[in-house]
Motif scaffolding. Structure first.
Motif, PDB file in Angstrom:
ATOM      1  N   SER A  23       0.986  -1.092  -0.057  1.00 32.69           N
ATOM      2  CA  SER A  23      -0.140  -0.039  -0.077  1.00 32.69           C
ATOM      3  C   SER A  23       0.938   1.242  -0.073  1.00 32.69           C
ATOM      4  O   SER A  23       1.946   1.359   0.712  1.00 32.69           O
ATOM      5  CB  SER A  23      -0.932  -0.078   1.348  1.00 32.69           C
ATOM      6  N   GLY A  24       0.591   2.059  -0.892  1.00 31.16           N
ATOM      7  CA  GLY A  24       1.239   3.588  -0.978  1.00 31.16           C
ATOM      8  C   GLY A  24       2.437   3.501  -1.847  1.00 31.16           C
ATOM      9  O   GLY A  24       2.859   4.588  -2.150  1.00 31.16           O
ATOM     10  N   LEU A  25       2.911   2.497  -2.265  1.00 35.38           N
ATOM     11  CA  LEU A  25       3.913   2.262  -3.186  1.00 35.38           C
ATOM     12  C   LEU A  25       3.534   2.720  -4.529  1.00 35.38           C
ATOM     13  O   LEU A  25       2.501   2.272  -5.068  1.00 35.38           O
ATOM     14  CB  LEU A  25       4.704   0.868  -3.368  1.00 35.38           C
ATOM     15  N   LYS A  26       4.082   3.470  -5.217  1.00 34.93           N
ATOM     16  CA  LYS A  26       3.898   4.079  -6.828  1.00 34.93           C
ATOM     17  C   LYS A  26       4.705   3.101  -7.500  1.00 34.93           C
ATOM     18  O   LYS A  26       5.791   3.437  -7.752  1.00 34.93           O
ATOM     19  CB  LYS A  26       4.109   5.679  -6.713  1.00 34.93           C
ATOM     20  N   VAL A  27       3.691   2.488  -8.209  1.00 28.71           N
ATOM     21  CA  VAL A  27       4.764   1.654  -9.207  1.00 28.71           C
ATOM     22  C   VAL A  27       3.925   1.649 -10.628  1.00 28.71           C
ATOM     23  O   VAL A  27       2.868   2.135 -10.922  1.00 28.71           O
ATOM     24  CB  VAL A  27       4.336   0.023  -9.034  1.00 28.71           C
ATOM     25  N   VAL A  28       4.794   1.707 -11.712  1.00 34.90           N
ATOM     26  CA  VAL A  28       4.492   2.051 -13.060  1.00 34.90           C
ATOM     27  C   VAL A  28       4.749   0.649 -13.861  1.00 34.90           C
ATOM     28  O   VAL A  28       5.760   0.078 -13.517  1.00 34.90           O
ATOM     29  CB  VAL A  28       5.304   3.045 -13.706  1.00 34.90           C
ATOM     30  N   LYS A  38      11.013   2.411 -21.979  1.00 38.33           N
ATOM     31  CA  LYS A  38      11.948   3.763 -21.604  1.00 38.33           C
ATOM     32  C   LYS A  38      10.913   4.626 -20.858  1.00 38.33           C
ATOM     33  O   LYS A  38      11.440   5.334 -19.913  1.00 38.33           O
ATOM     34  CB  LYS A  38      12.493   4.250 -22.804  1.00 38.33           C
ATOM     35  N   SER A  39       9.629   4.761 -21.264  1.00 40.14           N
ATOM     36  CA  SER A  39       8.832   5.758 -20.476  1.00 40.14           C
ATOM     37  C   SER A  39       8.440   5.337 -19.184  1.00 40.14           C
ATOM     38  O   SER A  39       8.499   6.122 -18.246  1.00 40.14           O
ATOM     39  CB  SER A  39       7.397   5.879 -21.152  1.00 40.14           C
ATOM     40  N   ALA A  40       8.430   4.266 -18.873  1.00 41.13           N
ATOM     41  CA  ALA A  40       8.216   3.571 -17.592  1.00 41.13           C
ATOM     42  C   ALA A  40       9.261   3.766 -16.629  1.00 41.13           C
ATOM     43  O   ALA A  40       9.376   4.047 -15.654  1.00 41.13           O
ATOM     44  CB  ALA A  40       7.881   1.848 -17.743  1.00 41.13           C
ATOM     45  N   LEU A  41      10.635   3.293 -17.229  1.00 45.35           N
ATOM     46  CA  LEU A  41      11.874   3.549 -16.621  1.00 45.35           C
ATOM     47  C   LEU A  41      12.092   5.215 -16.440  1.00 45.35           C
ATOM     48  O   LEU A  41      12.423   5.523 -14.974  1.00 45.35           O
ATOM     49  CB  LEU A  41      13.137   3.040 -17.178  1.00 45.35           C
ATOM     50  N   VAL A  55       0.045   3.373 -10.902  1.00 46.22           N
ATOM     51  CA  VAL A  55      -0.309   4.664 -10.884  1.00 46.22           C
ATOM     52  C   VAL A  55      -0.159   4.858 -12.398  1.00 46.22           C
ATOM     53  O   VAL A  55      -1.063   5.930 -12.520  1.00 46.22           O
ATOM     54  CB  VAL A  55       1.018   5.349 -10.379  1.00 46.22           C
ATOM     55  N   SER A  56       0.353   4.249 -13.332  1.00 44.77           N
ATOM     56  CA  SER A  56       0.157   4.772 -14.765  1.00 44.77           C
ATOM     57  C   SER A  56       0.689   3.422 -15.355  1.00 44.77           C
ATOM     58  O   SER A  56       1.607   2.545 -15.323  1.00 44.77           O
ATOM     59  CB  SER A  56       0.881   5.957 -15.220  1.00 44.77           C
ATOM     60  N   TYR A  57       0.068   3.272 -17.016  1.00 46.37           N
ATOM     61  CA  TYR A  57       0.545   2.350 -17.739  1.00 46.37           C
ATOM     62  C   TYR A  57       1.151   3.113 -19.016  1.00 46.37           C
ATOM     63  O   TYR A  57       0.869   4.009 -19.422  1.00 46.37           O
ATOM     64  CB  TYR A  57      -0.532   1.639 -18.492  1.00 46.37           C
ATOM     65  N   ALA A 106       8.845   2.512  -8.354  1.00 52.21           N
ATOM     66  CA  ALA A 106       9.406   1.356  -8.943  1.00 52.21           C
ATOM     67  C   ALA A 106       8.810   1.110 -10.341  1.00 52.21           C
ATOM     68  O   ALA A 106       7.562   1.688 -10.561  1.00 52.21           O
ATOM     69  CB  ALA A 106       9.398   0.061  -8.015  1.00 52.21           C
ATOM     70  N   ALA A 107       9.498   0.249 -11.079  1.00 48.24           N
ATOM     71  CA  ALA A 107       8.790   0.121 -12.511  1.00 48.24           C
ATOM     72  C   ALA A 107       9.250  -1.383 -12.827  1.00 48.24           C
ATOM     73  O   ALA A 107      10.389  -1.718 -12.362  1.00 48.24           O
ATOM     74  CB  ALA A 107       8.981   0.905 -13.701  1.00 48.24           C
TER      75      ALA A 107
END
Length: 276
Positions: A157-162, A195-198, A188-190, A208-209
């Protein structure tokens, strides 16, 4: 002058003319032989072969950016007069552009599924060849402040992952790894390519991604990589193909040959790719 002397003089003149004619014939034959570019069978000789030239346009998966850029420079150096231009991005978007008529010579995809978008439309020549493979890794902020040690940790919970979009090979592979572990993750986003994720992590817009090992390696100390065992169940094969309407076919074939050569494979292996 006696009759015998006149006969001798005429014979000598005849022999001189014949000799001159033979010499001219030999010279003409030599010229014809030297100026031709064919061998005894009538086929063009090696000396008459055309050198590579012109621009090669390569559409390639975003994860190939660093290694293909290096190979492009190597190719141009080996073949003066050539130029390699690249369009890097999500394999699905690139495939759609090709089937939509975008001019390109070569397509290198990050999965057989995205290559199939092109081959199903008969826009590739022959059977695409797998030239490398790639495995996923978690990219975290430098120092891994959130102590991410596993794929399951990304569900905290609370971790922003892409994640990459599911239509993109890296996104499809990440979903496959999550499914194999019975994990559900809402990012949080796709992103449209790896490269955009990184970049989201590099800019600290995400914690993290899930990307490729090659991308973590290319980022250097901007991120920290975390391996996870489920990635072994979602390794992507990378196929490459010559496109049907390639504007520069011969030079494109030579670039593909470089990618598959020992030299090309060394560059790709050093970038973190796995051998096919």
């Amino acid at each position: 002058m006696t009759r015998s002397a006149r006969r001798t003089r005429r014979t000598s003149r005849t022999l001189q003319v014949a000799g001159a004619g033979a010499a001219a014939l030999l010279a003409l034959s030599a010229c014809s032989s030297d100026s031709g570019s064919s061998d005894a069978s009538g086929k063009p000789s090696a000396s008459g072969s055309k050198e590579l030239s012109g621009t090669v346009t390569v559409f390639a998966a975003a994860s190939l950016k660093e290694s293909f850029t290096t190979l492009g420079k190597d190719f141009e150096k080996a073949h003066p007069g050539t130029k390699v231009t690249f369009s890097f991005g999500g394999s699905d978007s690139l495939a759609a552009s090709i089937t939509g008529g975008a001019p390109a010579d070569v397509f290198a995809a990050a999965s057989p599924k995205t290559m199939a978008i092109v081959t199903d439309k008969k826009d590739a020549v022959g059977t695409p060849a797998t030239f490398v493979r790639n495995q996923l890794e978690i990219a975290t902020l430098p120092g891994n402040p959130d102590k991410v040690a596993s794929l399951k940790d990304l569900t905290k919970s609370g971790l922003k992952v892409v994640l990459c979009d599911k239509t993109v090979p890296c996104g499809a592979a990440a979903q496959k790894a999550l499914d194999a572990s019975d994990l559900k993750l809402t990012p949080v986003s796709y992103e449209q390519d790896v490269k955009s994720a990184l970049t989201k992590v590099e800019l600290k817009e995400a914690d993290a991604a899930v990307v490729y090992k090659t991308d973590v390696k290319a980022a250097g100390d901007k991120v920290e990589g975390v391996e996870f065992p489920e990635s072994a169940k979602a390794v992507n094969d990378y196929p490459i193909a010559l496109l049907k309407d390639a504007p520069n076919t011969e030079t494109a074939k030579a670039f593909i040959a470089l990618v598959q050569s020992a030299e090309g494979q060394q560059v790709l292996t050093e970038a973190g790719f796995l051998k096919p």
